[in-house]
Design an enzyme around this catalytic site. Structure first.
Site, short mmCIF file in Angstrom:
data_model
loop_
_atom_site.label_atom_id
_atom_site.label_comp_id
_atom_site.label_asym_id
_atom_site.label_seq_id
_atom_site.Cartn_x
_atom_site.Cartn_y
_atom_site.Cartn_z
N TYR A 1 0.41 -1.19 -0.19
CA TYR A 1 -0.35 0.18 0.29
C TYR A 1 1.30 0.57 0.62
CZ TYR A 1 -4.70 -2.84 1.00
OH TYR A 1 -5.18 -3.60 0.90
N GLU A 2 -0.03 2.49 -0.68
CA GLU A 2 1.20 3.41 -0.83
C GLU A 2 2.01 4.29 0.72
OE1 GLU A 2 0.32 8.29 -2.50
OE2 GLU A 2 -1.31 6.20 -3.01
N SER A 3 0.82 3.93 1.43
CA SER A 3 1.06 4.06 2.98
C SER A 3 2.88 3.83 3.33
CB SER A 3 0.12 4.71 3.65
OG SER A 3 0.08 3.20 4.39
#
Length: 259
Positions: A61-63
Protein backbone atom coordinates in the site's frame (compact mmCIF):
# COMPACT_ATOMS: atom_id res chain seq x y z
CA UNK A 1 -6.60 -25.10 -4.53
CA UNK A 2 -5.95 -22.99 -7.63
CA UNK A 3 -8.10 -20.09 -8.80
CA UNK A 4 -9.34 -22.19 -11.72
CA UNK A 5 -10.36 -25.01 -9.38
CA UNK A 6 -12.20 -22.62 -7.08
CA UNK A 7 -13.95 -20.96 -10.02
CA UNK A 8 -15.30 -24.27 -11.25
CA UNK A 9 -16.82 -25.40 -7.96
CA UNK A 10 -20.61 -25.50 -7.91
CA UNK A 11 -21.77 -21.91 -8.51
CA UNK A 12 -23.87 -19.91 -6.08
CA UNK A 13 -27.35 -19.16 -7.39
CA UNK A 14 -27.58 -15.54 -6.27
CA UNK A 15 -24.91 -12.88 -6.32
CA UNK A 16 -24.69 -9.24 -7.30
CA UNK A 17 -22.94 -7.69 -10.29
CA UNK A 18 -20.48 -6.05 -7.87
CA UNK A 19 -19.68 -9.42 -6.30
CA UNK A 20 -19.08 -10.97 -9.71
CA UNK A 21 -16.78 -8.07 -10.64
CA UNK A 22 -14.78 -8.31 -7.41
CA UNK A 23 -14.39 -12.06 -7.69
CA UNK A 24 -13.34 -11.87 -11.35
CA UNK A 25 -10.76 -9.25 -10.39
CA UNK A 26 -9.45 -11.37 -7.52
CA UNK A 27 -9.00 -14.37 -9.81
CA UNK A 28 -6.66 -12.34 -12.02
CA UNK A 29 -4.05 -12.17 -9.24
CA UNK A 30 -1.57 -15.01 -8.80
CA UNK A 31 0.11 -16.45 -5.72
CA UNK A 32 3.46 -14.83 -4.99
CA UNK A 33 2.90 -11.69 -7.06
CA UNK A 34 3.81 -8.29 -5.62
CA UNK A 35 0.74 -6.09 -5.95
CA UNK A 36 0.49 -2.33 -5.38
CA UNK A 37 -3.06 -1.93 -4.15
CA UNK A 38 -5.42 1.02 -4.49
CA UNK A 39 -8.15 1.56 -1.88
CA UNK A 40 -11.74 0.69 -2.71
CA UNK A 41 -12.62 -1.97 -5.29
CA UNK A 42 -8.96 -2.91 -5.96
CA UNK A 43 -8.29 -3.46 -2.25
CA UNK A 44 -11.38 -5.62 -1.87
CA UNK A 45 -10.36 -7.80 -4.81
CA UNK A 46 -6.73 -8.08 -3.71
CA UNK A 47 -7.66 -9.08 -0.16
CA UNK A 48 -10.14 -11.62 -1.49
CA UNK A 49 -7.40 -13.15 -3.64
CA UNK A 50 -5.01 -13.35 -0.67
CA UNK A 51 -7.60 -15.06 1.53
CA UNK A 52 -8.63 -17.60 -1.13
CA UNK A 53 -6.33 -18.90 -3.87
CA UNK A 54 -3.26 -16.65 -3.40
CA UNK A 55 -2.16 -16.73 0.27
CA UNK A 56 1.38 -15.60 -0.67
CA UNK A 57 0.21 -12.57 -2.63
CA UNK A 58 2.27 -9.61 -1.36
CA UNK A 59 0.05 -6.56 -0.80
CA UNK A 60 1.81 -3.20 -0.93
CA UNK A 61 0.00 0.00 0.00
CA UNK A 62 1.07 3.56 -0.72
CA UNK A 63 1.48 4.37 2.97
CA UNK A 64 4.59 2.17 3.09
CA UNK A 65 3.21 -1.17 4.27
CA UNK A 66 4.76 -4.23 2.63
CA UNK A 67 3.07 -7.62 2.87
CA UNK A 68 -0.04 -6.47 4.73
CA UNK A 69 -2.47 -9.21 5.75
CA UNK A 70 -5.56 -7.42 7.06
CA UNK A 71 -8.40 -9.52 8.49
CA UNK A 72 -10.88 -6.90 7.33
CA UNK A 73 -10.98 -4.42 4.48
CA UNK A 74 -8.90 -1.30 5.26
CA UNK A 75 -10.79 1.99 5.25
CA UNK A 76 -7.85 3.90 3.77
CA UNK A 77 -4.12 3.60 3.11
CA UNK A 78 -3.65 5.01 6.61
CA UNK A 79 -5.73 2.34 8.33
CA UNK A 80 -3.72 0.96 11.24
CA UNK A 81 -4.51 -2.65 10.37
CA UNK A 82 -2.22 -2.39 7.35
CA UNK A 83 0.81 -1.55 9.48
CA UNK A 84 -0.15 -3.96 12.26
CA UNK A 85 -0.25 -6.91 9.85
CA UNK A 86 2.61 -5.92 7.51
CA UNK A 87 5.92 -7.71 7.09
CA UNK A 88 7.57 -4.29 7.10
CA UNK A 89 6.65 -0.61 7.22
CA UNK A 90 8.88 1.77 5.29
CA UNK A 91 8.72 5.41 4.27
CA UNK A 92 6.55 6.54 1.37
CA UNK A 93 9.58 7.80 -0.62
CA UNK A 94 11.19 4.38 -0.24
CA UNK A 95 8.07 2.64 -1.56
CA UNK A 96 8.24 4.71 -4.71
CA UNK A 97 12.00 5.15 -5.15
CA UNK A 98 13.14 1.64 -4.28
CA UNK A 99 10.16 -0.63 -4.94
CA UNK A 100 7.96 0.96 -7.59
CA UNK A 101 10.12 2.99 -9.96
CA UNK A 102 12.87 0.35 -10.44
CA UNK A 103 10.22 -2.17 -11.52
CA UNK A 104 10.08 -4.40 -8.43
CA UNK A 105 6.27 -4.56 -8.32
CA UNK A 106 4.45 -6.96 -10.63
CA UNK A 107 0.91 -5.61 -10.67
CA UNK A 108 -0.66 -2.25 -9.94
CA UNK A 109 -4.35 -2.55 -9.06
CA UNK A 110 -6.25 0.68 -9.70
CA UNK A 111 -9.74 2.11 -9.86
CA UNK A 112 -10.97 4.95 -12.07
CA UNK A 113 -13.61 7.64 -12.28
CA UNK A 114 -13.23 7.77 -16.07
CA UNK A 115 -11.52 5.32 -18.41
CA UNK A 116 -11.15 5.69 -22.15
CA UNK A 117 -10.72 3.26 -25.04
CA UNK A 118 -6.93 3.26 -24.62
CA UNK A 119 -6.97 2.62 -20.87
CA UNK A 120 -6.12 6.16 -19.78
CA UNK A 121 -7.46 6.90 -16.28
CA UNK A 122 -8.99 10.10 -14.94
CA UNK A 123 -9.37 10.68 -11.21
CA UNK A 124 -8.82 14.45 -11.30
CA UNK A 125 -11.72 16.41 -12.85
CA UNK A 126 -14.84 15.93 -14.94
CA UNK A 127 -15.15 18.77 -17.43
CA UNK A 128 -12.69 21.56 -18.10
CA UNK A 129 -9.74 21.60 -15.71
CA UNK A 130 -10.14 25.30 -14.83
CA UNK A 131 -13.88 25.08 -14.21
CA UNK A 132 -14.77 21.43 -13.74
CA UNK A 133 -18.23 19.97 -13.38
CA UNK A 134 -16.86 17.64 -10.70
CA UNK A 135 -13.60 17.85 -8.77
CA UNK A 136 -12.39 14.29 -8.11
CA UNK A 137 -10.04 13.01 -5.36
CA UNK A 138 -6.94 13.34 -7.53
CA UNK A 139 -3.88 11.32 -8.38
CA UNK A 140 -2.19 10.06 -5.23
CA UNK A 141 0.40 7.53 -6.35
CA UNK A 142 -1.64 6.25 -9.30
CA UNK A 143 0.38 7.99 -12.06
CA UNK A 144 3.60 6.34 -10.85
CA UNK A 145 1.84 3.00 -10.43
CA UNK A 146 0.51 3.18 -13.98
CA UNK A 147 3.94 4.13 -15.31
CA UNK A 148 6.19 1.67 -13.49
CA UNK A 149 4.39 -1.51 -12.40
CA UNK A 150 4.96 -4.56 -14.56
CA UNK A 151 1.32 -4.35 -15.59
CA UNK A 152 -1.83 -2.62 -14.40
CA UNK A 153 -5.26 -4.10 -13.65
CA UNK A 154 -8.22 -1.72 -13.47
CA UNK A 155 -11.47 -2.57 -11.70
CA UNK A 156 -14.38 -0.17 -12.19
CA UNK A 157 -18.16 -0.18 -12.57
CA UNK A 158 -19.07 0.31 -16.21
CA UNK A 159 -21.39 3.07 -17.44
CA UNK A 160 -21.28 5.56 -20.29
CA UNK A 161 -20.25 8.20 -17.75
CA UNK A 162 -17.20 6.20 -16.66
CA UNK A 163 -16.27 4.57 -20.01
CA UNK A 164 -15.75 7.54 -22.32
CA UNK A 165 -14.28 8.04 -25.78
CA UNK A 166 -11.59 10.31 -24.31
CA UNK A 167 -11.03 11.12 -20.64
CA UNK A 168 -11.38 14.77 -19.64
CA UNK A 169 -7.97 14.66 -17.94
CA UNK A 170 -5.26 11.99 -18.02
CA UNK A 171 -4.33 11.38 -14.39
CA UNK A 172 -2.70 7.99 -15.02
CA UNK A 173 -1.33 7.18 -18.45
CA UNK A 174 -2.64 4.03 -20.08
CA UNK A 175 -1.80 3.58 -23.73
CA UNK A 176 -2.19 7.23 -24.72
CA UNK A 177 -3.70 7.20 -28.19
CA UNK A 178 -2.20 3.78 -28.87
CA UNK A 179 0.47 2.89 -31.42
CA UNK A 180 3.40 2.56 -29.01
CA UNK A 181 3.02 5.82 -27.09
CA UNK A 182 4.12 4.20 -23.82
CA UNK A 183 7.38 3.02 -25.34
CA UNK A 184 7.94 6.42 -26.93
CA UNK A 185 7.63 8.04 -23.50
CA UNK A 186 10.04 5.54 -21.96
CA UNK A 187 7.52 4.14 -19.47
CA UNK A 188 8.80 1.00 -17.78
CA UNK A 189 5.57 -0.96 -17.30
CA UNK A 190 3.20 -2.55 -19.83
CA UNK A 191 0.33 -0.34 -18.69
CA UNK A 192 -3.25 -1.58 -18.39
CA UNK A 193 -3.40 -5.21 -19.50
CA UNK A 194 -6.75 -6.06 -17.91
CA UNK A 195 -9.95 -4.12 -17.14
CA UNK A 196 -12.59 -5.86 -15.03
CA UNK A 197 -16.06 -4.36 -14.74
CA UNK A 198 -19.46 -5.38 -13.42
CA UNK A 199 -20.44 -6.61 -16.91
CA UNK A 200 -17.29 -8.12 -18.38
CA UNK A 201 -13.56 -8.17 -18.95
CA UNK A 202 -11.43 -6.23 -21.45
CA UNK A 203 -7.86 -6.46 -22.66
CA UNK A 204 -5.95 -4.12 -24.99
CA UNK A 205 -5.26 -5.22 -28.54
CA UNK A 206 -1.83 -4.77 -30.12
CA UNK A 207 -2.60 -1.09 -30.68
CA UNK A 208 -3.56 -0.55 -27.03
CA UNK A 209 -7.31 -0.28 -27.64
CA UNK A 210 -9.52 -2.07 -25.12
CA UNK A 211 -11.36 -5.10 -26.49
CA UNK A 212 -14.11 -7.09 -24.80
CA UNK A 213 -12.80 -10.62 -24.18
CA UNK A 214 -15.39 -11.94 -21.70
CA UNK A 215 -18.85 -11.19 -20.43
CA UNK A 216 -20.12 -12.13 -17.00
CA UNK A 217 -22.91 -14.73 -16.74
CA UNK A 218 -26.23 -13.44 -18.07
CA UNK A 219 -24.70 -10.33 -19.68
CA UNK A 220 -24.96 -9.79 -23.43
CA UNK A 221 -22.56 -8.00 -25.74
CA UNK A 222 -25.32 -5.48 -26.45
CA UNK A 223 -25.56 -4.65 -22.75
CA UNK A 224 -21.81 -4.09 -22.53
CA UNK A 225 -21.84 -1.87 -25.61
CA UNK A 226 -24.75 0.12 -24.17
CA UNK A 227 -22.58 0.88 -21.13
CA UNK A 228 -19.58 1.97 -23.24
CA UNK A 229 -19.02 5.47 -24.61
CA UNK A 230 -17.24 4.32 -27.77
CA UNK A 231 -17.66 1.67 -30.46
CA UNK A 232 -16.36 -1.26 -28.46
CA UNK A 233 -14.45 -4.00 -30.21
CA UNK A 234 -15.29 -7.60 -29.32
CA UNK A 235 -12.88 -10.54 -29.41
CA UNK A 236 -13.56 -13.18 -32.04
CA UNK A 237 -13.65 -15.89 -29.37
CA UNK A 238 -15.64 -14.25 -26.59
CA UNK A 239 -15.61 -16.07 -23.25
CA UNK A 240 -18.03 -16.13 -20.31
CA UNK A 241 -16.71 -15.64 -16.79
CA UNK A 242 -17.18 -18.56 -14.42
CA UNK A 243 -19.79 -17.65 -11.80
CA UNK A 244 -18.72 -17.27 -8.15
CA UNK A 245 -18.04 -20.43 -6.18
CA UNK A 246 -19.53 -20.83 -2.69
CA UNK A 247 -16.07 -20.34 -1.12
CA UNK A 248 -15.34 -17.14 -3.07
CA UNK A 249 -18.70 -15.62 -2.27
CA UNK A 250 -18.66 -16.55 1.41
CA UNK A 251 -15.11 -15.21 1.85
CA UNK A 252 -15.96 -11.93 0.12
CA UNK A 253 -19.05 -11.43 2.25
CA UNK A 254 -17.15 -12.23 5.43
CA UNK A 255 -14.48 -9.67 4.54
CA UNK A 256 -17.12 -7.00 4.03
CA UNK A 257 -19.01 -7.94 7.18
CA UNK A 258 -15.85 -7.57 9.25
CA UNK A 259 -15.15 -4.06 7.94
Amino acid sequence: MTAAEIAHEAPVAEYTADEMMTIAAARALNNGQRCFVGIGLPSTAANLARTTHAPELVLIYESGTLGSKPSRLPASIGDGILAETADAVISVPEVFNYWLQPGRIDVGFLGAAQLDRFGNINTTVVGEYGSPTVRLPGAGGAPEIAASCGEVFVVVRQTRRSFVERVDFITSFGHGRGEGERAALGLRGAGPTLVITDVGVMRPDRHGELTLVATHPGVTVEQVRAATGWELRVAEHLETSAPPSPDELATLRNLKAAS
